[in-house]
Design an enzyme around this catalytic site. Structure first.
Site, PDB file in Angstrom:
ATOM      1  N   HIS A   1     -39.569 -21.670  36.978  1.00 30.23           N
ATOM      2  CA  HIS A   1     -38.517 -20.660  37.121  1.00 30.23           C
ATOM      3  C   HIS A   1     -37.859 -20.412  35.769  1.00 30.23           C
ATOM      4  CE1 HIS A   1     -37.631 -20.740  41.737  1.00 30.23           C
ATOM      5  NE2 HIS A   1     -38.916 -20.623  41.454  1.00 30.23           N
TER       6      HIS A   1
ATOM      7  N   TYR B   1     -28.109 -26.229  32.628  1.00 34.41           N
ATOM      8  CA  TYR B   1     -28.961 -26.149  33.801  1.00 34.41           C
ATOM      9  C   TYR B   1     -30.388 -26.600  33.495  1.00 34.41           C
ATOM     10  CZ  TYR B   1     -30.527 -24.389  38.347  1.00 34.41           C
ATOM     11  OH  TYR B   1     -31.037 -24.289  39.618  1.00 34.41           O
TER      12      TYR B   1
ATOM     13  N   LYS C   1     -28.929 -31.957  39.361  1.00 29.04           N
ATOM     14  CA  LYS C   1     -29.021 -32.981  38.330  1.00 29.04           C
ATOM     15  C   LYS C   1     -29.379 -34.374  38.822  1.00 29.04           C
ATOM     16  CE  LYS C   1     -28.375 -30.214  35.107  1.00 29.04           C
ATOM     17  NZ  LYS C   1     -29.655 -29.774  34.561  1.00 29.04           N
TER      18      LYS C   1
ATOM     19  N   PRO D   1     -25.025 -31.757  44.524  1.00 34.19           N
ATOM     20  CA  PRO D   1     -26.313 -31.123  44.252  1.00 34.19           C
ATOM     21  C   PRO D   1     -26.225 -29.740  43.619  1.00 34.19           C
ATOM     22  CG  PRO D   1     -25.816 -31.013  46.588  1.00 34.19           C
ATOM     23  CD  PRO D   1     -24.744 -31.868  45.973  1.00 34.19           C
TER      24      PRO D   1
ATOM     25  N   TYR E   1     -27.561 -18.561  43.963  1.00 32.71           N
ATOM     26  CA  TYR E   1     -26.313 -19.283  44.199  1.00 32.71           C
ATOM     27  C   TYR E   1     -25.249 -18.250  44.539  1.00 32.71           C
ATOM     28  CZ  TYR E   1     -28.302 -23.433  41.876  1.00 32.71           C
ATOM     29  OH  TYR E   1     -29.077 -24.516  41.521  1.00 32.71           O
TER      30      TYR E   1
END
Length: 390
Positions: A72, A385, A297, A293, A201
């Site tokens: 991704h 990220y 990580k 979550p 998200y």
């Protein structure tokens, strides 16, 4: 029995450490409380940083990930009815993440361990750690009703939040930092195609939502719920109706629904134990720290702990140096706290908190707007990220 390193726990961190040690010629035994089948039945997150992927390559357990994993290059942030793509690849100079389920990582590492002759003892009950504050630690356990003992040089506690390793640490030396969040994630897995080719998200007045995936045909979805919610009160239809309310109209329209094959509610917490080393015993992964979550990580932090501990043990056996051993805890904790900060920040950015009030809500909206419209803020989000350097 005698070995050089006893590893307690056959999750990804224990198996990864064991495989790297075996590849380096360092003898090790993995002890696991439950059966192999039970370990493989646990469904966990699966967004891997490049560093974690590289370690699976190093362990010789990355072939299936290369074939089946989903690289991704970005993800979407949704708020105020709009979708905003975070271009991870462009913002970080070419880095990306890999979507590949933790269960599959565990299976691949188990297969590699069996192929290379590594020893794993399943159904090892009543594991106890002894004398790790001296030069001759050992571990006892019961197998088929018979007590067994393994003498060793070091003990790696990779047995999770509820395992024996952290419980064995002297209370006078252990300091715990914890934050419990006032909500949980209701999650389902369904054999339906993902709503989007990348993760979404969503910050919504009804609460957070996440659209994730395990493959092109299996989706993992979550919605924020109060801690007193019960999973049996959530039918599949109720869940699908709720998550679609929290998405933009185009995403809601594109979502394919179907029967869930797993449904559960997970509370969210941030947790760190300090230090991570007690003489010749080390805490690794969830035994030493938990993250919510939101920032993906947990597994990646376990991998970085393994990186630091493996390097330290290889230095010890190769160069007879204690430098890496002595520095393990401080080195790992520096990265852990940065990931804790990021996971906390992502959680506060994306969720609705019951006590925030109007001022808190306006601050969150301003933070979201700044994050997607400032390149500096977007870069900071992206570099955290995809994973900070080891």
């Amino acid at each position: 029995m005698r070995t050089q390193v006893v590893i307690i726990g056959s999750g990804p961190s224990g198996l990864l450490l064991g495989q790297l040690l075996s590849n380096a010629g360092i003898d090790n035994v993995v002890l696991e409380r439950v059966t192999k089948e039970y370990v493989l039945s646990r469904i966990r997150a699966g967004v891997l940083e490049e560093g974690a992927c590289a370690m699976l390559e190093e362990a010789g357990a990355a072939e299936r990930m290369r074939l089946e994993g989903l690289p991704h290059d970005g993800f979407d942030l949704t708020f105020d009815g709009q979708r905003h793509r975070i271009d991870l690849h462009g913002l970080t100079g070419g880095k990306r993440v890999m979507v590949y389920g933790q269960t599959e990582v565990t299976r691949d590492l188990m297969d590699q361990r069996e192929k290379t002759g590594g020893k794993t003892v399943y159904e090892a009950a009543d594991v106890e750690l002894h004398d790790f504050d001296g030069d001759k630690p050992y571990v006892t356990y019961r197998k088929d009703g018979v007590e067994q003992r393994i003498d060793c040089d070091f003990i790696a506690g990779c047995d999770g939040f509820h395992g024996a390793s952290r419980k064995a640490a002297p209370a006078s030396l252990l300091k715990v930092y914890e934050k419990v969040y006032p909500f949980g994630w209701l999650g389902i897995i369904a054999d339906v195609p993902p709503v989007n080719h990348e993760l979404i998200y969503s910050n919504h007045p009804r609460g957070f939502a996440l659209c994730s995936m395990r493959s092109h045909t299996r989706s993992r979805y979550y919605v924020q719920v109060p801690l007193d919610e019960k999973v049996e009160d959530w039918s599949d239809d109720r869940f699908w109706d709720e998550i679609r309310r929290r998405l933009t109209p185009d995403a809601a329209e594109a979502m394919t629904t179907g029967p869930s094959i797993e449904k559960s509610i997970a509370p969210l917490r941030s947790f760190v134990a300090e230090p991570l080393r007690f003489g010749r015993m080390f805490l690794v992964g969830d035994a030493g720290h938990i993250v919510p979550p939101t920032g993906a990580k947990g597994l990646n932090l376990a991998a970085s702990d393994v990186r630091y501990l493996f390097d330290a043990l290889r230095e010890y056996y190769g160069e007879k140096s204690m430098a890496g051993i002595d520095g393990y805890s401080a080195r790992a904790l520096r990265r852990i706290w940065k990931a804790e900060r990021f996971s906390w920040w992502m959680t506060t950015l994306m969720h609705r908190f019951p006590d925030d009030g109007g001022f808190g809500q306006k601050i969150q909206e301003a933070e979201l707007d700044y994050t997607v419209n400032s390149r500096a803020a977007s870069v900071a989000l992206a570099e955290n990220y995809v994973g900070l350097p080891y």
